[in-house]
Design a protein around this motif. Structure first.
Motif, PDB file in Angstrom:
ATOM      1  N   ILE A  89       0.755  -1.118  -0.087  1.00 14.67           N
ATOM      2  CA  ILE A  89       0.097  -0.034   0.043  1.00 14.67           C
ATOM      3  C   ILE A  89       1.030   1.206   0.104  1.00 14.67           C
ATOM      4  N   LYS A  90       0.805   1.987  -1.082  1.00 18.53           N
ATOM      5  CA  LYS A  90       1.734   3.402  -1.086  1.00 18.53           C
ATOM      6  C   LYS A  90       0.816   4.126  -0.390  1.00 18.53           C
ATOM      7  N   PHE A  91       1.777   5.242   0.556  1.00 14.63           N
ATOM      8  CA  PHE A  91       1.196   6.044   1.362  1.00 14.63           C
ATOM      9  C   PHE A  91       1.548   7.474   0.667  1.00 14.63           C
ATOM     10  N   ASP A  92       0.750   8.128   0.342  1.00 16.46           N
ATOM     11  CA  ASP A  92       0.899   9.490  -0.290  1.00 16.46           C
ATOM     12  C   ASP A  92       0.395  10.517   0.500  1.00 16.46           C
ATOM     13  N   LEU A  93       1.223  11.663   0.861  1.00 13.05           N
ATOM     14  CA  LEU A  93       0.613  12.762   1.670  1.00 13.05           C
ATOM     15  C   LEU A  93      -0.123  13.494   1.141  1.00 13.05           C
ATOM     16  N   LYS A  94      -0.181  13.454  -0.161  1.00 14.73           N
ATOM     17  CA  LYS A  94      -1.404  13.918  -0.733  1.00 14.73           C
ATOM     18  C   LYS A  94      -2.863  13.649  -0.456  1.00 14.73           C
ATOM     19  N   ARG A  95      -2.692  12.249  -0.269  1.00 16.33           N
ATOM     20  CA  ARG A  95      -4.200  11.567   0.104  1.00 16.33           C
ATOM     21  C   ARG A  95      -4.618  12.215   1.504  1.00 16.33           C
ATOM     22  N   VAL A  96      -3.618  12.395   2.493  1.00 15.25           N
ATOM     23  CA  VAL A  96      -4.002  12.949   3.725  1.00 15.25           C
ATOM     24  C   VAL A  96      -4.438  14.456   3.732  1.00 15.25           C
ATOM     25  N   GLU A  97      -3.872  15.178   2.790  1.00  9.49           N
ATOM     26  CA  GLU A  97      -4.216  16.337   2.485  1.00  9.49           C
ATOM     27  C   GLU A  97      -5.643  16.321   1.964  1.00  9.49           C
ATOM     28  N   GLY A  98      -5.940  15.504   1.034  1.00  6.58           N
ATOM     29  CA  GLY A  98      -7.281  15.582   0.612  1.00  6.58           C
ATOM     30  C   GLY A  98      -8.337  15.165   1.635  1.00  6.58           C
ATOM     31  N   TYR A  99      -8.050  14.488   2.402  1.00 12.54           N
ATOM     32  CA  TYR A  99      -8.917  13.833   3.679  1.00 12.54           C
ATOM     33  C   TYR A  99      -9.208  15.163   4.722  1.00 12.54           C
ATOM     34  N   ARG A 100      -7.924  15.803   4.885  1.00 10.37           N
ATOM     35  CA  ARG A 100      -8.049  17.099   5.692  1.00 10.37           C
ATOM     36  C   ARG A 100      -9.006  17.914   5.043  1.00 10.37           C
ATOM     37  N   ASN A 101      -8.811  18.164   3.814  1.00 17.01           N
ATOM     38  CA  ASN A 101      -9.831  19.035   3.000  1.00 17.01           C
ATOM     39  C   ASN A 101     -11.577  18.496   3.338  1.00 17.01           C
ATOM     40  N   PHE A 102     -11.587  17.190   3.131  1.00 14.73           N
ATOM     41  CA  PHE A 102     -12.819  16.718   3.547  1.00 14.73           C
ATOM     42  C   PHE A 102     -13.352  16.768   4.916  1.00 14.73           C
ATOM     43  N   CYS A 103     -12.504  16.753   5.968  1.00 12.80           N
ATOM     44  CA  CYS A 103     -12.832  17.282   7.194  1.00 12.80           C
ATOM     45  C   CYS A 103     -13.368  18.782   7.327  1.00 12.80           C
ATOM     46  N   ASN A 104     -12.454  19.720   6.555  1.00 17.31           N
ATOM     47  CA  ASN A 104     -12.876  21.111   6.491  1.00 17.31           C
ATOM     48  C   ASN A 104     -14.344  21.042   5.905  1.00 17.31           C
ATOM     49  N   LYS A 105     -14.299  20.325   4.954  1.00 15.85           N
ATOM     50  CA  LYS A 105     -15.674  20.377   3.805  1.00 15.85           C
ATOM     51  C   LYS A 105     -16.929  20.107   4.845  1.00 15.85           C
ATOM     52  N   LEU A 106     -16.751  19.261   5.756  1.00 22.48           N
ATOM     53  CA  LEU A 106     -17.750  18.662   6.680  1.00 22.48           C
ATOM     54  C   LEU A 106     -18.036  19.583   7.684  1.00 22.48           C
ATOM     55  N   TRP A 107     -17.067  20.172   8.269  1.00 17.12           N
ATOM     56  CA  TRP A 107     -17.379  21.295   9.305  1.00 17.12           C
ATOM     57  C   TRP A 107     -17.794  22.518   8.825  1.00 17.12           C
ATOM     58  N   ASN A 108     -17.312  22.679   7.439  1.00 14.57           N
ATOM     59  CA  ASN A 108     -18.039  24.002   6.799  1.00 14.57           C
ATOM     60  C   ASN A 108     -19.540  23.829   6.588  1.00 14.57           C
ATOM     61  N   ALA A 109     -19.851  22.518   6.134  1.00 13.71           N
ATOM     62  CA  ALA A 109     -21.245  22.189   5.869  1.00 13.71           C
ATOM     63  C   ALA A 109     -22.003  22.207   6.968  1.00 13.71           C
ATOM     64  N   SER A 110     -21.453  21.532   8.184  1.00 10.22           N
ATOM     65  CA  SER A 110     -22.259  21.511   9.406  1.00 10.22           C
ATOM     66  C   SER A 110     -22.457  22.952   9.941  1.00 10.22           C
ATOM     67  N   ARG A 111     -21.596  23.650   9.805  1.00  6.43           N
ATOM     68  CA  ARG A 111     -21.474  25.019  10.232  1.00  6.43           C
ATOM     69  C   ARG A 111     -22.746  25.728   9.547  1.00  6.43           C
ATOM     70  N   PHE A 112     -22.745  25.653   8.462  1.00  9.44           N
ATOM     71  CA  PHE A 112     -23.904  26.241   7.435  1.00  9.44           C
ATOM     72  C   PHE A 112     -25.369  25.708   7.899  1.00  9.44           C
ATOM     73  N   VAL A 113     -25.344  24.420   8.138  1.00  8.26           N
ATOM     74  CA  VAL A 113     -26.643  23.789   8.385  1.00  8.26           C
ATOM     75  C   VAL A 113     -26.950  24.412  10.074  1.00  8.26           C
ATOM     76  N   LEU A 114     -26.009  24.307  10.839  1.00 14.61           N
ATOM     77  CA  LEU A 114     -26.407  24.745  11.992  1.00 14.61           C
ATOM     78  C   LEU A 114     -26.925  26.267  12.383  1.00 14.61           C
ATOM     79  N   MET A 115     -26.226  26.931  11.417  1.00 12.35           N
ATOM     80  CA  MET A 115     -26.430  28.344  11.644  1.00 12.35           C
ATOM     81  C   MET A 115     -27.811  28.738  10.870  1.00 12.35           C
ATOM     82  N   LYS A 116     -28.046  27.900   9.968  1.00 16.38           N
ATOM     83  CA  LYS A 116     -29.502  28.159   9.377  1.00 16.38           C
ATOM     84  C   LYS A 116     -30.638  27.615  10.099  1.00 16.38           C
ATOM     85  N   LEU A 117     -30.275  26.701  11.206  1.00 16.43           N
ATOM     86  CA  LEU A 117     -31.332  26.108  12.064  1.00 16.43           C
ATOM     87  C   LEU A 117     -31.358  26.848  13.459  1.00 16.43           C
ATOM     88  N   GLU A 118     -30.399  27.580  13.692  1.00 14.62           N
ATOM     89  CA  GLU A 118     -30.260  28.246  15.033  1.00 14.62           C
ATOM     90  C   GLU A 118     -31.585  29.033  15.143  1.00 14.62           C
TER      91      GLU A 118
END
Length: 915
Positions: free
Chosen positions: A597-626
């Motif tokens: 299994i090749k471990f590429d740091l770019k993959r980790v960067e991609g999944y950090r971006n995913f976490c950011n995306k999830l965070w921002n999406a959740s923040r958008f939803v919670l702001m709309k529902l507050e």
């Protein structure tokens, strides 16, 4: 929610919460009819978390959190191995720094010092496991030298000895002359090194003939017992049965015939040294040859051979023997020769096959039931092809050397009287009863191989030999997650001992993971300087500190400089902090059934971006529902029904992938749902729906329901960020704060599956993507309003156009959408298709055809140059044959990418020309 996702802050918070409230306890869900158990392969107490650990621990944690969420009583059993040789070396180094040896302090005091070290410094790897979010039941942590486990070891040894399955005998073993102990094959690292092949002339007794034999270890000739040839080799048939005057000794040795000899290799004559070569030992047994040990424990020539070489180090003796042979005209020639040199992984000393008294397990009687268990399907390998490796080893199994000549470990429960009689017992008192009063006894100095105690791990940790509730509840365990390199050393032995002492298999599934390698496909090793530390990926590390870490203790300046150069090239700015969740998601995505299994740091960067995306999406939803009241019974729009239906499909696939141990497919499924369906589509669709009072309530309820279930599905992979989002959701829903780790894993709600809504939204997506594709191809700004015509539409298209006109206008930035009869001539337009319906975007005034054509031609010219460079490299035979495979593959990918881009741009250029 905080505006910015901060992994460090969140991780610290939930590590404390989970452990402080004992949420990993196997007592949770104790009333459940179902139990689930995973045994952590016990890492060495001296060790620190490496990439392989982090990878496998992530897999085990995903499975554990999932089954806990399914309401099963779940135990992930943690613990560490006492690591006999490694731990003893650590403490011996500490003593050496004070010019003291273990012999100076004595065995008892030395063992006390090891226990002191263990209490102070032996918890590195468990603290690092906590950083990774491992949800093991820490209250049940075990150590292979704990009293309970030690008693289990003694019981097993005594019983096997009584049954004649453990015996003491003189056999050939791997011997480390620096550590002065036998070592297992796993502790021997064979590396290719440059050596020599010495061709020696052996005179045949009472003749003028000689036989030329070749060896890479001339010093072993002092222990030769025969010279062997192949029985069909006509060159030497007349010599079989005669003897040779062994040079530099006063011995005569026989010439024998054995079909093991390869008559086409070298001269076809092979010197046989049964005491110093494993193959020679087997031949010696077949021909009843004398077994002559020529070495001492520290690999010096002993006095057995009564020669001038006695007392010399083996390598000093080698030089002298070669010199003496040359002076006597018995050295034919010396050829340079590359060979595999076995070295001790701890001492780096060249390992010797060495004849010595050791304790052995007679394994064959234990092996057959273990083979049968796999063949009957009581245990399955995942992937299943590993069962062939298992069978091959088990069906050719040899007795297992279980004794080690060190002090740290389970001391062998055997005592000797003055005549050498052996008394095996669990205490000196019991041994004394066997020997009789007045008999002086001494205990065996050796300890057991650490793999012996590890072989009992699945049941000794649960309290065996006592019939404990944990043993009854959790044994057999469900799955073992481990690497292919220890199928023989550990997996097979656990199966053998589990069946022997409990009557049941130790686990039902064996999930064999691949080996984590670097981005170029190279095995990670300190000597190569390409090791990555999981904690550095979580916290980040500067280039300066990374360089220090990778070259620390390196003795060769040239190699250190090479590693520095490579590291600077790969990590010019050091390694940024990715956080634990991004690293875990990467491991999950890499958990395929591949061996490497090749471990590429770019993959980790991609999944950090995913976490950011999830965070921002959740923040958008919670702001709309507050501040809003969520009506869970509100009427749903088609878009609401669509996302709920897509969610059910995702749940179904995720459950299947988990059952199949395809965590890579599970993570991919969740990634695509979260990023694509929820964030890219549903959140955008929700904006006009939230603005409409008719659809607002249903969309609010759907937004929070899907977000809640989404983070619950993701929780086994990325536990920290999902806990934080879940807590924020509870605030919106005005629920008491509960930990996500205790929540039920989402079940498929079949009544929410809607083929109609999925079909409608698919139509809508195709329309919007068509518009976006036209914008992209024609270089039209994304916010520029467009006029649109549709042509060749059917009744369904008309219904959907009327129904979704507002959404289409909002998401596609349309000024107008007009219907055009099929027989009407369309204006000069760019087109896209939704089924049979044409989307027409009139381009008059939108683009400058000449300017756009020039831009495309410039891009194509640039790509053509890139293509020529790649083709030049790949047409260069020297580059293809000498460059690393990963570099060649990268160049092939670069060429394919350029060719694909040229084709696409050429198509766009063609469209421009047709306008």
């Amino acid at each position: 929610m905080e505006k910015t996702y901060n992994p460090e802050q969140i991780e610290s918070k939930y590590r404390s919460l989970w452990e402080g409230e004992n949420l990993f306890s196997s007592d949770l869900n104790s009333t459940s009819p179902n139990a689930y158990c995973i045994m952590l392969p016990p890492p060495n107490v001296t060790g620190s978390l490496h990439m392989g650990h982090a990878f496998q621990h992530t897999i085990m944690d995903i499975l554990t959190r999932y089954h806990r969420g399914k309401g099963e009583q779940t135990l992930w059993q943690p613990g560490t191995d006492h690591a006999g040789i490694a731990t003893q070396m650590v403490v011996e180094r500490q003593l050496a720094a004070k010019d003291i040896t273990r012999h100076d302090v004595g065995r008892e005091k030395f063992i006390e010092k090891i226990w002191d070290w263990k209490e102070q410094s032996g918890g590195t790897i468990t603290s690092q496991m906590r950083r990774m979010g491992a949800s093991v039941d820490w209250e049940k942590e075990r150590f292979t030298m704990d009293d309970g486990l030690s008693n289990a070891v003694k019981k097993v040894f005594i019983q096997l000895h009584k049954e004649g399955l453990i015996y003491r005998g003189k056999r050939l073993v791997n011997w480390d002359p620096v550590l002065h102990t036998a070592v297992s094959d796993l502790e021997v690292i064979s590396t290719e090194e440059q050596g020599s092949l010495w061709h020696m002339r052996y005179p045949i007794t009472d003749t003028d003939e000689v036989m030329v034999v070749a060896t890479t270890r001339p010093e072993t000739m002092l222990g030769d017992s025969a010279v062997a040839v192949h029985p069909d080799d006509e060159r030497y048939a007349h010599l079989v049965g005669k003897t040779i005057n062994l040079p530099l000794t006063d011995r005569k040795i026989p010439i024998i015939a054995d079909d093991y000899v390869d008559m086409d290799f070298g001269t076809g004559c092979v010197k046989i040294t049964p005491a110093h070569d494993f193959n020679d030992y087997e031949m010696g047994q077949r021909h009843n040859l004398e077994v002559i040990n020529i070495l001492t424990d520290d690999a010096k020539i002993n006095d057995t051979v009564k020669s001038t070489y006695t007392g010399m180090d083996r390598f000093v003796a080698r030089k002298q023997i070669v010199k003496d042979l040359d002076e006597q005209g018995l050295l034919e020639k010396i050829d340079p020769h590359k060979l595999m040199v076995p070295r001790g992984d701890r001492s780096n000393a060249v390992i010797e096959p060495y004849l010595t008294d050791q304790w052995f397990v007679k394994v064959a009687p234990l092996a057959q039931p273990a083979i049968d268990a796999v063949k009957k399907g009581e245990i399955r390998f995942i992937p299943e092809n590993w069962d062939k490796t298992y069978y091959n080893w088990m069906e050719n199994i040899e007795d297992w050397c279980i004794s080690r000549q060190i002090w740290w470990g389970h001391r062998i429960p055997a005592w000797y009287d003055e005549n050498g009689n052996i008394f095996v017992a669990d205490s000196l008192e019991e041994a004394q009863k066997q020997a009789g009063e007045g008999v002086t006894l001494r205990q065996d100095e050796d300890v057991l191989d650490t793999w012996f105690s590890s072989a009992l791990w699945p049941f000794s940790t649960l309290g065996w030999p006592e019939k404990t509730p944990d043993l009854a509840r959790f044994y057999p365990t469900d799955v073992l997650v481990t690497g292919f390199d220890i199928i023989f050393f550990w997996v097979a032995r656990m199966i053998m001992f589990g069946l022997k002492f409990t009557g049941e298999v130790p686990f039902k599934d064996i999930y064999i993971t691949g080996l984590i390698k670097d981005g170029q496909g190279q095995k990670m090793s300190k000597s190569k300087g390409n090791v990555l530390d999981p904690i550095d990926l979580i916290d980040g590390i500067s280039l300066e500190d990374l360089l220090k870490k990778r070259t620390q203790g390196m003795m060769q300046p040239k190699m250190a400089e090479k590693i520095k150069k490579q590291t600077k090239k790969e990590f010019s700015d050091g390694i940024p902090a990715f956080g634990t969740d991004a690293l875990r998601f990467t491991f999950a995505a890499l958990a395929s059934f591949g061996r490497d299994i090749k471990f590429d740091l770019k993959r980790v960067e991609g999944y950090r971006n995913f976490c950011n995306k999830l965070w921002n999406a959740s923040r958008f939803v919670l702001m709309k529902l507050e501040g809003e009241t969520i009506d869970t019974n509100a009427k749903l729009s088609t878009a609401d029904e669509w996302i709920l239906s897509r969610l059910q499909g995702t749940k179904t696939k995720v459950e299947k992938h988990l059952k199949d141990y395809r965590l890579d497919l599970m993570s991919q499924e969740l990634y695509e749902f979260v990023w694509g369906d929820y964030c890219d589509w549903y959140l955008e669709l929700s904006k006009p729906l939230l603005a409409d009072e008719k659809t607002k309530a249903g969309t609010q309820a759907t937004l929070i329901k899907v977000l809640n279930e989404m983070v619950t599905l993701l929780h086994p992979i990325i536990p920290f960020i999902t806990e934080e989002i879940f807590e924020q959701c509870n605030t919106i829903l005005d629920k008491d704060n509960q930990s996500l780790i205790t929540q039920a894993y989402p079940q498929v709600e079949s009544q929410l599956i809607s083929e109609q809504s999925e079909m409608e939204i698919k139509w809508l997506q195709t329309f919007i993507l068509g518009i976006r594709q036209i914008r992209g191809e024609m270089n039209i700004p994304p916010n520029k309003p467009l006029n649109c015509f549709v042509q060749n539409f059917n009744k369904t298209d008309e219904v959907y156009l009327n129904k979704y006109i507002n959404i289409l206008n909002t998401l596609s930035k349309m000024a107008t959408i007009d219907k055009l009869a099929t027989n009407n001539e369309a204006p000069e337009s760019a087109t896209a298709l939704v089924g049979e319906m044409k989307i027409l975007i009139p381009l008059a005034g939108l683009i400058d055809k000449e300017q756009e054509a020039a831009r495309l031609n410039k891009e194509i010219e640039k790509l053509e140059k890139q293509k020529m460079v790649s083709e030049g490299k790949l047409n260069n035979k020297k580059f293809v044959s000498s460059a690393p495979e990963a570099i060649v593959n990268t160049e092939k990918e670069r060429l394919a990418s350029a060719e694909s881009a040229i084709t696409d741009l050429s198509e766009q250029l063609k469209k421009i020309g047709n306008l």
